[in-house]
Design a protein around this motif. Structure first.
Motif, PDB file in Angstrom:
ATOM      1  N   ILE A  35      10.093  62.755 -15.202  1.00  0.00           N
ATOM      2  CA  ILE A  35       9.297  61.694 -14.601  1.00  0.00           C
ATOM      3  C   ILE A  35      10.215  60.691 -13.902  1.00  0.00           C
ATOM      4  O   ILE A  35      11.264  60.319 -14.439  1.00  0.00           O
ATOM      5  N   ASP A  36       9.806  60.269 -12.711  1.00  0.00           N
ATOM      6  CA  ASP A  36      10.466  59.154 -12.035  1.00  0.00           C
ATOM      7  C   ASP A  36       9.908  57.870 -12.642  1.00  0.00           C
ATOM      8  O   ASP A  36       8.739  57.535 -12.441  1.00  0.00           O
ATOM      9  N   MET A  37      10.726  57.143 -13.389  1.00  0.00           N
ATOM     10  CA  MET A  37      10.248  55.966 -14.103  1.00  0.00           C
ATOM     11  C   MET A  37       9.898  54.816 -13.164  1.00  0.00           C
ATOM     12  O   MET A  37       9.247  53.863 -13.577  1.00  0.00           O
ATOM     13  N   ALA A  38      10.312  54.898 -11.909  1.00  0.00           N
ATOM     14  CA  ALA A  38       9.957  53.851 -10.950  1.00  0.00           C
ATOM     15  C   ALA A  38       8.533  54.032 -10.432  1.00  0.00           C
ATOM     16  O   ALA A  38       7.806  53.050 -10.233  1.00  0.00           O
ATOM     17  N   THR A  39       8.122  55.278 -10.209  1.00  0.00           N
ATOM     18  CA  THR A  39       6.785  55.558  -9.681  1.00  0.00           C
ATOM     19  C   THR A  39       5.832  56.115 -10.731  1.00  0.00           C
ATOM     20  O   THR A  39       4.638  56.235 -10.470  1.00  0.00           O
ATOM     21  N   HIS A  40       6.358  56.500 -11.911  1.00  0.00           N
ATOM     22  CA  HIS A  40       5.569  57.100 -12.992  1.00  0.00           C
ATOM     23  C   HIS A  40       4.943  58.419 -12.565  1.00  0.00           C
ATOM     24  O   HIS A  40       3.904  58.816 -13.111  1.00  0.00           O
ATOM     25  N   ARG A  41       5.562  59.113 -11.636  1.00  0.00           N
ATOM     26  CA  ARG A  41       5.065  60.391 -11.159  1.00  0.00           C
ATOM     27  C   ARG A  41       5.997  61.510 -11.598  1.00  0.00           C
ATOM     28  O   ARG A  41       7.224  61.334 -11.644  1.00  0.00           O
ATOM     29  N   PRO A  42       5.451  62.698 -11.907  1.00  0.00           N
ATOM     30  CA  PRO A  42       6.319  63.833 -12.249  1.00  0.00           C
ATOM     31  C   PRO A  42       7.074  64.328 -11.025  1.00  0.00           C
ATOM     32  O   PRO A  42       6.518  64.394  -9.916  1.00  0.00           O
ATOM     33  N   ILE A  43       8.338  64.649 -11.218  1.00  0.00           N
ATOM     34  CA  ILE A  43       9.159  65.123 -10.108  1.00  0.00           C
ATOM     35  C   ILE A  43       9.567  66.572 -10.286  1.00  0.00           C
ATOM     36  O   ILE A  43       9.913  67.243  -9.309  1.00  0.00           O
TER      37      ILE A  43
END
Length: 462
Positions: free
Chosen positions: A102-110
């Motif tokens: 997870i990208d902790m800045a956007t809270h989206r799975p990468i």
């Protein structure tokens, strides 16, 4: 749309269809708008559920077409990820696990990795040298993978997982001393030993029809048989063989001098209504005597039983056997663990007095409460005083219980990540939220999709 005819008689094509930009494509069977609509349905619902929905919209398609639309979509590009979150999720629970990043800045799975091995995670990190912060739980594979693949990154353990590990260790300690929980708390009971309390114990040995409970009679009979055989000099092995009981059961009856100690656990087993006895007592004393109304009230508080259980509980009240004080709480391992793990200022006076009495009975529980609250206070309030964590680990390893020593040894190996919990505000909340979303996707797919399709739905779903 115009249809054109070629005037060259030698041309192999005689007719041509005019293409409309942003609407049609050559050899396409659907418009771009319809394709986008079907793709959205596929991402939200999956194959079969999506097909049933579009058929209600009078769109003729099949599940294979819907799934091909998902596989035809390009995967999103993550870009630089300085703050990374990582956790596992079950592809097939108990057998196959995968890893979500997870990208902790956007809270989206990468990205989604096919397993949870340290080598796989380390290989991914080597291709992303920009990672500076890694938020994770206390799993050893992710710790080792981060150390190997991204030694420049700072690892941060999750505070909730640390408190959960502490609660599990405390629960195991209390479980080894559950015998102290079977004795009623004097701080909750202002009745005499020969008064209503003894009457309550007598009523507990009867079923709802007033007949003796078979479990009580069987327990008394077994206790008498075992102790008579022991007085004759028979071995515990022979007693277990003749009575067709396990060695553990025979040992438990042999260690108990009075049968009342065994009956205390037998007639006070936890039920669904235990947590609401006090509420029901107060509501009855206030004049609310409708079982249906009381059942609806406690269901709003979390009660999962039915109204008949409430009626059986209120039957002694209707027969005139109304206790003068609130019913005694049934002490369980999890209830006492909850008392210890909650903030002291959030406990009621009765809970605080009950916990103090348990600590006076057993010094092991007293030291466990002290160590648990010290660590919980450090984690919750982010106390990072000089060497506070090291002092706690040293104290527990010196005179703590085995369960707490095991936890302290694991924390010592993961000291840097746990120290980061006390000095930073990073958490794995966004990662856990995505894991919950994955569980929803798996239920929509009925567990029948392969890893490739599951990975695409995780990365592409809005």
């Amino acid at each position: 749309m115009r249809r054109l005819v070629c005037g060259n008689e030698h041309c192999p094509r005689r007719t041509f269809a005019e293409q409309i930009p942003a609407l049609t494509h050559r050899h396409a069977r659907r418009t771009d708008a319809l394709t986008a609509q079907l793709t959205d349905v596929a991402l939200f619902l999956g194959g079969r559920p999506g097909t049933r929905l579009v058929q209600r919209m009078t769109i003729d398609t099949c599940k294979d077409t819907v799934l091909r639309l998902i596989r035809a979509l390009p995967l999103p590009s993550s870009g630089p990820v300085p703050h990374l979150g990582v956790d596992e999720f079950a592809v097939r629970r108990g057998r196959t696990y995968a890893t979500i990043l997870i990208d902790m800045a956007t809270h989206r799975p990468i990205d989604v990795l096919a397993d949870r091995a340290a080598a796989t995670f380390a290989s991914w990190l080597r291709n992303h040298p920009e990672v500076r912060i890694i938020c994770r739980d206390r799993a050893g594979s992710y710790r080792d993978g981060a150390q190997t693949g991204a030694p420049q990154a700072r690892q941060v353990a999750d505070a909730w997982h640390l408190l959960n590990n502490l609660a599990q260790a405390v629960e195991r300690v209390i479980g080894r001393h559950r015998s102290d929980l079977r004795q009623p708390l004097t701080s909750h009971d202002d009745r005499s030993d020969e008064g209503p309390a003894s009457e309550g114990r007598d009523r507990a040995e009867l079923d709802i029809h007033g007949r003796p409970r078979p479990l009580v009679a069987r327990t008394r009979e077994r206790h008498q048989q075992i102790h008579e055989r022991i007085e004759r000099g028979d071995s515990l092995r022979a007693i277990a063989r003749d009575l067709q009981l396990s060695r553990g059961t025979v040992n438990r009856f042999a260690r108990t001098a009075e049968v009342d100690e065994l009956l205390l656990a037998a007639i006070h087993r936890p039920t669904l209504i235990d947590d609401y006895r006090l509420y029901l007592h107060h509501r009855w004393m206030e004049g609310c005597t409708s079982a249906s109304a009381l059942a609806r009230e406690i269901q709003r508080l979390g009660y999962r039983g039915d109204v008949n259980t409430v009626r059986r509980h209120l039957k002694p009240y209707r027969n005139g056997a109304i206790p003068t004080t609130a019913p005694l709480p049934h002490l369980t391992v999890r209830r006492v663990t909850d008392w210890i793990m909650r903030r002291p200022e959030h406990l009621t006076d009765a809970e605080r007095k009950g916990l103090d009495e348990l600590c006076e009975r057993n010094h092991v529980l007293a030291t466990t409460v002290e160590y648990a609250r010290r660590l919980a206070l450090m984690v919750r309030d982010r106390h990072s005083e000089h060497l506070a964590l090291d002092v706690w680990i040293a104290d527990v390893r010196l005179d703590g219980q085995q369960e707490l020593r095991t936890l302290a040894n694991g924390m010592r190996r993961d000291r840097a990540a746990i120290q980061a919990v006390l000095t930073t505000t990073y958490t794995s909340g966004a990662v856990e939220g995505n894991v919950t979303r994955i569980k929803l996707l798996k239920r929509q797919m009925y567990g029948r999709a392969n890893f490739d399709l599951l990975r695409r739905r995780i990365l592409l779903s809005p």
